[in-house]
Design a protein around this motif. Structure first.
Motif, PDB file in Angstrom:
ATOM      1  N   MET A  11       0.815  -1.209   0.000  1.00  8.02           N
ATOM      2  CA  MET A  11       0.000   0.000   0.000  1.00  8.02           C
ATOM      3  C   MET A  11       0.854   1.266   0.000  1.00  8.02           C
ATOM      4  SD  MET A  11      -2.917  -1.172   2.738  1.00  8.02           S
ATOM      5  CE  MET A  11      -3.711   0.442   2.814  1.00  8.02           C
ATOM      6  N   THR A  12       2.024   1.223   0.593  1.00  9.07           N
ATOM      7  CA  THR A  12       2.849   2.433   0.645  1.00  9.07           C
ATOM      8  C   THR A  12       3.407   2.793  -0.726  1.00  9.07           C
ATOM      9  OG1 THR A  12       3.362   2.094   2.979  1.00  9.07           O
ATOM     10  CG2 THR A  12       4.838   3.526   1.742  1.00  9.07           C
ATOM     11  N   PRO A  13       3.985   1.865  -1.507  1.00 14.18           N
ATOM     12  CA  PRO A  13       4.307   2.220  -2.902  1.00 14.18           C
ATOM     13  C   PRO A  13       3.068   2.616  -3.698  1.00 14.18           C
ATOM     14  CG  PRO A  13       5.481   0.240  -2.255  1.00 14.18           C
ATOM     15  CD  PRO A  13       4.517   0.543  -1.147  1.00 14.18           C
ATOM     16  N   GLY A  14       1.916   1.966  -3.409  1.00 17.08           N
ATOM     17  CA  GLY A  14       0.683   2.379  -4.068  1.00 17.08           C
ATOM     18  C   GLY A  14       0.336   3.815  -3.747  1.00 17.08           C
ATOM     19  N   MET A 229      -4.470   6.420 -10.946  1.00 19.83           N
ATOM     20  CA  MET A 229      -5.332   5.236 -11.040  1.00 19.83           C
ATOM     21  C   MET A 229      -4.575   3.971 -10.636  1.00 19.83           C
ATOM     22  SD  MET A 229      -8.266   6.388 -11.825  1.00 19.83           S
ATOM     23  CE  MET A 229      -9.217   4.972 -12.367  1.00 19.83           C
ATOM     24  N   LEU A 230      -3.319   3.868 -11.038  1.00 18.64           N
ATOM     25  CA  LEU A 230      -2.494   2.731 -10.628  1.00 18.64           C
ATOM     26  C   LEU A 230      -2.355   2.704  -9.113  1.00 18.64           C
ATOM     27  CD1 LEU A 230      -0.513   0.366 -11.142  1.00 18.64           C
ATOM     28  CD2 LEU A 230       1.296   2.079 -11.422  1.00 18.64           C
ATOM     29  N   GLY A 231      -2.086   3.853  -8.524  1.00 22.86           N
ATOM     30  CA  GLY A 231      -1.953   3.928  -7.072  1.00 22.86           C
ATOM     31  C   GLY A 231      -3.227   3.536  -6.358  1.00 22.86           C
ATOM     32  N   ALA A 232      -4.376   4.008  -6.877  1.00 28.43           N
ATOM     33  CA  ALA A 232      -5.655   3.657  -6.256  1.00 28.43           C
ATOM     34  C   ALA A 232      -5.903   2.155  -6.344  1.00 28.43           C
ATOM     35  CB  ALA A 232      -6.786   4.417  -6.937  1.00 28.43           C
ATOM     36  N   GLY A 233      -5.545   1.557  -7.488  1.00 30.68           N
ATOM     37  CA  GLY A 233      -5.707   0.114  -7.640  1.00 30.68           C
ATOM     38  C   GLY A 233      -4.841  -0.671  -6.677  1.00 30.68           C
ATOM     39  N   LEU A 234      -3.594  -0.237  -6.510  1.00 30.39           N
ATOM     40  CA  LEU A 234      -2.695  -0.913  -5.570  1.00 30.39           C
ATOM     41  C   LEU A 234      -3.168  -0.737  -4.130  1.00 30.39           C
ATOM     42  CD1 LEU A 234       0.788  -0.001  -7.126  1.00 30.39           C
ATOM     43  CD2 LEU A 234      -0.284  -2.260  -7.070  1.00 30.39           C
ATOM     44  N   LEU A 235      -3.700   0.433  -3.830  1.00 26.27           N
ATOM     45  CA  LEU A 235      -4.231   0.656  -2.485  1.00 26.27           C
ATOM     46  C   LEU A 235      -5.415  -0.265  -2.215  1.00 26.27           C
ATOM     47  CD1 LEU A 235      -4.002   4.546  -2.260  1.00 26.27           C
ATOM     48  CD2 LEU A 235      -2.843   2.919  -0.753  1.00 26.27           C
ATOM     49  N   GLY A 241      -5.411  -6.830   2.774  1.00 25.85           N
ATOM     50  CA  GLY A 241      -4.523  -7.226   3.857  1.00 25.85           C
ATOM     51  C   GLY A 241      -4.721  -6.356   5.071  1.00 25.85           C
ATOM     52  N   PHE A 242      -4.980  -5.084   4.847  1.00 25.58           N
ATOM     53  CA  PHE A 242      -5.202  -4.101   5.900  1.00 25.58           C
ATOM     54  C   PHE A 242      -6.426  -4.470   6.739  1.00 25.58           C
ATOM     55  CE2 PHE A 242      -5.987   0.390   7.265  1.00 25.58           C
ATOM     56  CZ  PHE A 242      -4.687   0.775   7.539  1.00 25.58           C
ATOM     57  N   ASN A 243      -7.562  -4.710   6.070  1.00 22.37           N
ATOM     58  CA  ASN A 243      -8.811  -4.977   6.773  1.00 22.37           C
ATOM     59  C   ASN A 243      -9.018  -6.454   7.071  1.00 22.37           C
ATOM     60  OD1 ASN A 243      -9.296  -2.257   6.670  1.00 22.37           O
ATOM     61  ND2 ASN A 243     -11.131  -2.373   5.417  1.00 22.37           N
ATOM     62  N   ALA A 244      -9.059  -7.287   6.036  1.00 22.97           N
ATOM     63  CA  ALA A 244      -9.286  -8.713   6.266  1.00 22.97           C
ATOM     64  C   ALA A 244      -8.153  -9.315   7.091  1.00 22.97           C
ATOM     65  CB  ALA A 244      -9.438  -9.451   4.939  1.00 22.97           C
ATOM     66  N   LEU A 286      -9.908  11.073 -11.782  1.00 23.60           N
ATOM     67  CA  LEU A 286      -9.393  11.477 -10.474  1.00 23.60           C
ATOM     68  C   LEU A 286     -10.465  11.309  -9.407  1.00 23.60           C
ATOM     69  CD1 LEU A 286      -7.140  12.738  -8.760  1.00 23.60           C
ATOM     70  CD2 LEU A 286      -8.028  14.995  -9.385  1.00 23.60           C
ATOM     71  N   GLY A 287     -11.713  11.603  -9.761  1.00 21.96           N
ATOM     72  CA  GLY A 287     -12.804  11.411  -8.822  1.00 21.96           C
ATOM     73  C   GLY A 287     -13.032   9.947  -8.501  1.00 21.96           C
ATOM     74  N   ALA A 288     -12.920   9.089  -9.515  1.00 22.80           N
ATOM     75  CA  ALA A 288     -13.075   7.654  -9.274  1.00 22.80           C
ATOM     76  C   ALA A 288     -12.007   7.149  -8.323  1.00 22.80           C
ATOM     77  CB  ALA A 288     -13.019   6.892 -10.594  1.00 22.80           C
ATOM     78  N   ALA A 289     -10.755   7.564  -8.562  1.00 18.57           N
ATOM     79  CA  ALA A 289      -9.656   7.134  -7.696  1.00 18.57           C
ATOM     80  C   ALA A 289      -9.835   7.656  -6.285  1.00 18.57           C
ATOM     81  CB  ALA A 289      -8.323   7.614  -8.272  1.00 18.57           C
ATOM     82  N   SER A 290     -10.242   8.910  -6.161  1.00 14.65           N
ATOM     83  CA  SER A 290     -10.437   9.503  -4.842  1.00 14.65           C
ATOM     84  C   SER A 290     -11.601   8.846  -4.114  1.00 14.65           C
ATOM     85  CB  SER A 290     -10.690  11.009  -4.978  1.00 14.65           C
ATOM     86  OG  SER A 290      -9.588  11.650  -5.602  1.00 14.65           O
ATOM     87  N   GLY A 291     -12.670   8.520  -4.847  1.00 12.30           N
ATOM     88  CA  GLY A 291     -13.805   7.841  -4.237  1.00 12.30           C
ATOM     89  C   GLY A 291     -13.432   6.467  -3.716  1.00 12.30           C
ATOM     90  N   ILE A 292     -12.591   5.759  -4.453  1.00 13.40           N
ATOM     91  CA  ILE A 292     -12.099   4.455  -3.999  1.00 13.40           C
ATOM     92  C   ILE A 292     -11.416   4.592  -2.646  1.00 13.40           C
ATOM     93  CG2 ILE A 292     -10.296   2.718  -4.444  1.00 13.40           C
ATOM     94  CD1 ILE A 292     -11.055   2.971  -7.437  1.00 13.40           C
ATOM     95  N   VAL A 293     -10.520   5.560  -2.551  1.00  9.02           N
ATOM     96  CA  VAL A 293      -9.773   5.735  -1.302  1.00  9.02           C
ATOM     97  C   VAL A 293     -10.704   6.168  -0.171  1.00  9.02           C
ATOM     98  CG1 VAL A 293      -7.911   7.005  -0.164  1.00  9.02           C
ATOM     99  CG2 VAL A 293      -7.632   6.230  -2.528  1.00  9.02           C
TER     100      VAL A 293
END
Length: 448
Positions: A11-14, A229-235, A241-244, A286-293
């Motif tokens: 997640m950090t490189p993401g 978008m790549l970063g949002a996907g990696l996040l 792993g973070f939650n589950a 950008l909105g899609a990526a931000s909404g994901i996060v």
């Protein structure tokens, strides 16, 4: 758990790509370096005293014993084995059985738990950097990261993540933090300790640092939306792993949190895009990526306590609210460069408080919120926990930021900021336009 730890580290490189794509091209390497450097800085501190300060026996009611596992002493070993009998003919000397400590009342080796929690500490520090993009000196960032992790993150992690451990008779053999054990806030994977903590710190730091030159009149558009978008996907990928992974086992709770994490994130993305369409007339990548996060942030504290409908509600509320909240910086005049406050602070508060509203007994946590007949009992606990972490992080970060500003300075000079942090701080550029231009001119000369 090893796989979950690796996912959280990813997640950090993401995050580095997510943040790096949102800044101008002259600052992308500096933005990425802030995230990557957090891995080194926090990793060393964690090994020496950070884990002990977060998960050692409670001291003074506010922090773990920083010397209990200093240098991770007593935690490194192998799986339990029977003793080896001496066999001189094979050159084998007698050896006692070797055991390894377990984490609390779990069957997780402490070494694995150390690694898993390290990744949370790393990304919490890295998150703050988005609030101060384009103008914070890298040396000041490195010092801030080390001091903030020590004074703010380690104590808060102890309050929120360190649960009491008991023996077979129910006697407490390890005393943990007060938010988890006394206030009994439900924060499954870090809505308070990670997102509210980082969001409040980002707000304090950007207030002390000041606005970017030209903000808000000068356009400062993202230079590489595919990076975002790549970063949002990696996040999103790493967030499982973070939650589950916070279930600390491959079980039904892990499966439930995996699903609620997914559905909340889907709803948040759509919520953000809906706001953009209604407000601006178009939905953006950008909105899609931000909404994901935003969805991932909001479901983090609540993923174990809600059903699917609750997860969808949390995601939808977070997507809409965070999309609206990012505009507050223009109205209130604070330059939160990459919307750490609007997404992480606001999203963390929404997710934490909505546990008190939509938690249901059918979920693994087994708690009922206000809308399911549980009254205000859990809601007030969630509100107090969120408020304490927010206030503590904001106030202490202000003190740290002013101290660093006085000692070595926080901000780059006007000239350095104009040139870009990549060149002024790192003597590098992400894109070698001169080389490309030079090659083109050489070809043109040869053809002529």
């Amino acid at each position: 758990m090893l796989a979950s730890s690796a996912l959280v580290l990813l997640m950090t490189p993401g995050l580095a790509f997510f943040y790096g794509g949102m800044v101008r091209s002259k600052n992308v390497l500096n933005m990425i370096m802030m995230s990557i450097s957090a891995m080194g800085i926090v990793g060393v501190l964690w090994a020496i005293f950070g884990f002990s300060a977060s998960f050692g026996d409670n001291k003074f009611g506010v922090i773990g014993n920083p010397t209990q596992f200093f240098g991770l002493k007593g935690l490194i070993g192998s799986d339990a084995k029977p003793e080896v009998m001496a066999d001189p003919s094979k050159g084998i000397d007698h050896a006692d059985a070797v055991g390894i400590p377990l984490a609390g009342n779990t069957h997780i080796p402490m070494t694995v738990f150390v690694a898993f929690q390290l990744m949370f500490a790393i990304i919490t520090v890295a998150l703050i950097s988005g609030a101060v993009a384009d103008r914070l000196k890298f040396g000041a960032w490195a010092l801030f990261a080390a001091v903030w992790a020590t004074i703010v993150y380690f104590p808060v992690a102890h309050w929120v993540f360190d649960f009491n451990a008991t023996d077979t008779d129910g006697t407490i053999i390890h005393a943990g933090g007060w938010i988890a054990n006394k206030l009994k806030v439900i924060d499954f994977a870090g809505g308070t300790a990670v997102h509210i903590n980082a969001g409040a710190a980002g707000l304090a730091l950007c207030l002390v640092l000041g606005k970017r030159k030209g903000w808000p009149k000068t356009p400062m558009r993202p230079h590489n939306l595919p990076f975002v978008m790549l970063g949002a996907g990696l996040l999103w990928f790493g967030w499982f792993g973070f939650n589950a992974g916070s279930a600390l086992s491959s079980n039904g709770m892990a499966g439930s949190t995996f699903l609620t994490t997914t559905f909340a994130t889907c709803a948040a993305m759509l919520g953000w895009l809906l706001v953009e369409k209604v407000r601006d007339g178009h939905a953006t990548s950008l909105g899609a990526a931000s909404g994901i996060v935003a969805g991932l942030v909001a479901i983090t504290p609540s993923c174990s306590s809600v059903n699917v409908l609750g997860a969808l509600a949390i995601g939808a509320v977070a997507g809409v609210a965070c999309a609206l909240a990012v505009g507050l910086k223009f109205k209130l005049g604070f330059d939160d460069s990459l919307d750490v406050v609007g997404v992480h602070l606001v999203g963390g508060i929404i997710g934490t408080l909505m546990v008190g509203l939509v938690a249901t007994k059918e979920a693994p946590a087994g708690v009922q919120g206000l809308f399911y007949g549980g009254g205000f009992n859990q809601l007030w606990r969630q509100a107090v926990g969120a408020g304490v972490v927010l206030a503590f992080s904001f106030i202490v970060t202000l003190i740290i930021a002013f101290a660093i500003k006085f000692v070595i300075g926080l901000r780059a000079t006007e000239e350095e900021e104009f040139v870009g942090m990549d060149e002024s701080d790192h003597a590098e550029t992400a894109y070698d336009f001169a080389a490309v231009g030079g090659a083109a001119r050489t070809t043109a000369v040869k053809e002529a």
